[in-house]
Motif scaffolding. Structure first.
Motif, short mmCIF file in Angstrom:
data_model
loop_
_atom_site.label_atom_id
_atom_site.label_comp_id
_atom_site.label_asym_id
_atom_site.label_seq_id
_atom_site.Cartn_x
_atom_site.Cartn_y
_atom_site.Cartn_z
N THR A 265 21.86 77.70 82.37
CA THR A 265 22.41 76.24 81.78
C THR A 265 21.45 75.49 80.65
O THR A 265 20.78 76.25 79.56
N MET A 266 22.43 74.70 80.11
CA MET A 266 22.17 74.40 78.83
C MET A 266 21.12 72.64 78.72
O MET A 266 19.81 72.54 78.57
N PHE A 267 21.00 72.58 79.69
CA PHE A 267 20.61 71.10 80.38
C PHE A 267 19.28 71.66 82.15
O PHE A 267 19.83 72.71 82.89
N GLN A 268 18.26 70.55 82.22
CA GLN A 268 17.76 70.88 82.83
C GLN A 268 18.48 70.30 84.16
O GLN A 268 18.93 69.60 84.57
N SER A 269 18.31 71.56 85.77
CA SER A 269 19.17 71.13 86.19
C SER A 269 18.58 70.02 86.91
O SER A 269 16.99 70.16 87.46
#
Lengths: 413, 201
Positions: A265-269
């Motif tokens: 993923t590009m951003f933290q979940s």
């Protein structure tokens, strides 16, 4: 043709989750966080039990936006969702919504779309429309009117979610912010902030209120055209110029780049869970008994999947049973309860999409040849979108995004 | 050092930079290096900012938006603006964004001159070898400034997850890149001896 006996339906619950009666915060828009704590072991933000919100009733009374009678469930507080929001690298409206969409007939599309290209389909009052993913990847929101109803057709490329919302006279735009990688929309009436997957404002005058959802089906152009030959198709005359022939994130046909199942993923979940690869597409839904994620490939194989949710009311521990163990078990009074509160996931072969219904105890089976659902007792056949059951809003989503927002989710795989 | 001394030294260095830049373009090798660097950098800039792509299936056509002047002023990111035309040239596409192109032209000009001076500093230095390659190094942050336009895409290419700190840094890459290029230009200009003859061979 796959046939499921009544016994099998009662006992072969693809997944069973005990939900203590009363856990669902009715009207408060929250699921109980008790089960979440275990399942979201890797949560970066703890699911919050106190997700009840104080709605601004006067703002809701005055808004032109159609607001749902009951807020959609949340597993985090509005405050923590606001805290987790990040800017995605673009300013407000930096990704421009399409506010004056133009359409052409299916016959005029020519080679602009290949049969395997993803499209998002909407049908309201006989008005069928297809929105190519290749266009929405650059705009994310189309403020449209379908079947005489103003709707916002929305798509978040980072979470693979296409959803629709009634919008009254209000337009939506792209805020440029994300939470859990998901598009945060804003409304151009009061600037409330609406994460798309939650359908609920996390900030602004309508914080805590939920939008009325409009079904949007992820399909492919070839299937959609065959199912809805009179469909109109969004053109690339959007008022903007983009290279619509190239997806900046990768490709869906076949899945590559950001869309590959195991890609990061590009951003933290908000939370992580390795029951599926990150980008595995699931059919996510939030029926009253709790959120569920259904593996779309399995649904396509089976045609029909009963999803049992046990509502014993005695506060028993949660249990997600192995589906394989359930098939030959005897029917018990508890499993009858399961049937009473079960959902029924159905594969719509015509458009390669999943649908979800609340079960009523009736036995159904799936005719793979016809792609229809059969009432076992009466022998009547139904198209996948015409079952005489209460429909539950469901949409395709990348697994990481679904479990990020709903860490207590049950899984059908 | 008094302020007046500082000012006079700064003015002298600017004058030297201007003189050296002119000198670079009077020489065929200096001008060639500059133009070559500019062309390569322009391509890299257009790619990094997602304005130009080579791909199959592109036709040969030009599409212009209805209201180009208004559209050109709409921001897409911190220092990127809406394109007003799409040019398909058979093997690829080019999005024409006037303001982005102007920003790109400034960067391209700075990089071209930097590399021309770096070349001259190499072949005709006051202090042998000092400063060679400085211009090349200075071009890197400017090239990375492409991420200002489309941070998520660059993150995808690099395969890294966006942290809050990284997201805060991205919008500053372009102005920092320009400042580094200007600083580099002034620095390298001080290393070039405009009176010397080129080395043989």
């Amino acid at each position: 043709m796959t046939r499921l006996s009544r016994r099998a339906i009662l006992t072969a619950t693809a997944v069973t989750v005990v939900v203590t009666a009363g856990c669902l915060g009715e009207g408060s828009g929250s699921y109980d966080g008790e089960d979440s704590a275990d399942q979201a072991a890797n949560a970066t933000t703890d699911p919050d039990d106190s997700t009840a919100t104080n709605l601004d009733e006067s703002a809701i009374a005055e808004t032109a936006l159609p607001i749902a009678d009951t807020s959609l469930p949340l597993e985090y507080s509005l405050e923590s969702l606001r805290d987790e929001a990040v800017n995605g690298g673009v300013p407000k409206n930096g990704i421009p919504s399409i506010d004056s969409p133009s359409f052409e007939s299916a016959d005029d599309v020519g080679d602009r779309l290949d049969d395997g290209d993803p499209v998002f389909g909407v049908v309201i009052d006989g008005d069928a429309r297809a929105y190519p993913q290749s266009i929405l990847v650059y705009h994310e929101i189309v403020n449209d009117e379908v079947g005489g109803e103003p709707v916002a057709v929305t798509y978040c490329p980072l979470t693979g979610t296409a959803m629709g919302f009634s919008r009254g006279d209000v337009e939506f735009g792209v805020s440029g912010d994300l939470v859990n990688s998901n598009l945060i929309m804003y409304d151009r009436e009061g600037d409330s902030r609406w994460p798309q997957m939650l359908g609920t404002a996390i900030a602004g005058p309508l914080a805590g209120a939920s939008l009325e959802e409009v079904p949007v089906h992820w399909s492919t152009w070839g299937r959609w055209r065959e199912a809805y030959p009179d469909s109109r198709v969004l053109t690339d005359e959007t008022g903007y110029v983009r290279d619509y022939g190239r997806d900046p994130y990768g490709s869906y046909n076949p899945p590559e780049g950001y869309y590959a199942e195991d890609s990061p993923t590009m951003f933290q979940s908000l939370s992580t869970d390795d029951r599926h690869p990150n980008k595995r597409m699931v059919l996510g839904a939030r029926p009253p008994a709790g959120p569920i994620a259904i593996d779309i490939e399995r649904l396509a194989d089976e045609g029909l999947l009963p999803v049992g949710v046990e509502t014993t009311g005695d506060g028993d521990d949660a249990a997600a049973d192995d589906p394989a163990d359930d098939h030959e078990e005897d029917t018990t009074s508890e499993t009858s309860d399961v049937a009473e509160s079960s959902s029924l996931a159905v594969y719509d072969q015509r458009i390669d999409a999943g649908r979800l219904y609340l079960g009523d105890g009736t036995d159904y089976s799936y005719d793979h040849d016809e792609g229809t659902v059969v009432n076992d007792a009466e022998g009547t056949q139904f198209e996948a979108d015409e079952l005489p059951l209460e429909s539950v809003y469901a949409f395709d989503a990348m697994w990481f995004a679904w479990v990020g927002f709903y860490p207590s989710t049950a899984v059908v795989d | 050092m008094t302020p007046s001394t500082l000012t006079s030294r700064f003015a002298a260095r600017l004058s030297q930079t201007t003189r050296v830049t002119r000198f670079a373009f009077t020489r065929v090798d200096g001008a060639s290096v500059s133009v070559l660097a500019a062309v390569v950098y322009l391509g890299a800039y257009l790619w990094a900012t997602d304005h130009m792509r080579f791909r199959s299936g592109a036709t040969v056509s030009v599409t212009i938006v209805d209201e180009p002047f208004a559209r050109a002023l709409e921001r897409r990111s911190a220092l990127s603006f809406e394109p007003i035309a799409l040019i398909e040239f058979g093997i690829g596409t080019l999005l024409v964004s006037p303001i982005d192109l102007a920003i790109g032209a400034i960067l391209v000009g700075l990089v071209g001159v930097n590399l021309a001076l770096a070349y001259l500093a190499l072949v005709q230095p006051k202090a042998c070898g000092i400063g060679a390659g400085t211009g090349v190094a200075a071009a890197v942050p400017a090239l990375l400034s492409g991420s200002v336009c489309c941070a998520p895409m660059i993150l995808l290419v690099l395969g890294i997850q966006a942290s809050g700190a990284l997201l805060m840094v991205l919008p500053w890459l372009l102005p920092v890149g320009v400042m580094v290029l200007v600083g580099s230009l002034v620095y390298v200009a001080g290393l070039v001896d405009t009176t010397a003859h080129p080395r043989p061979g």
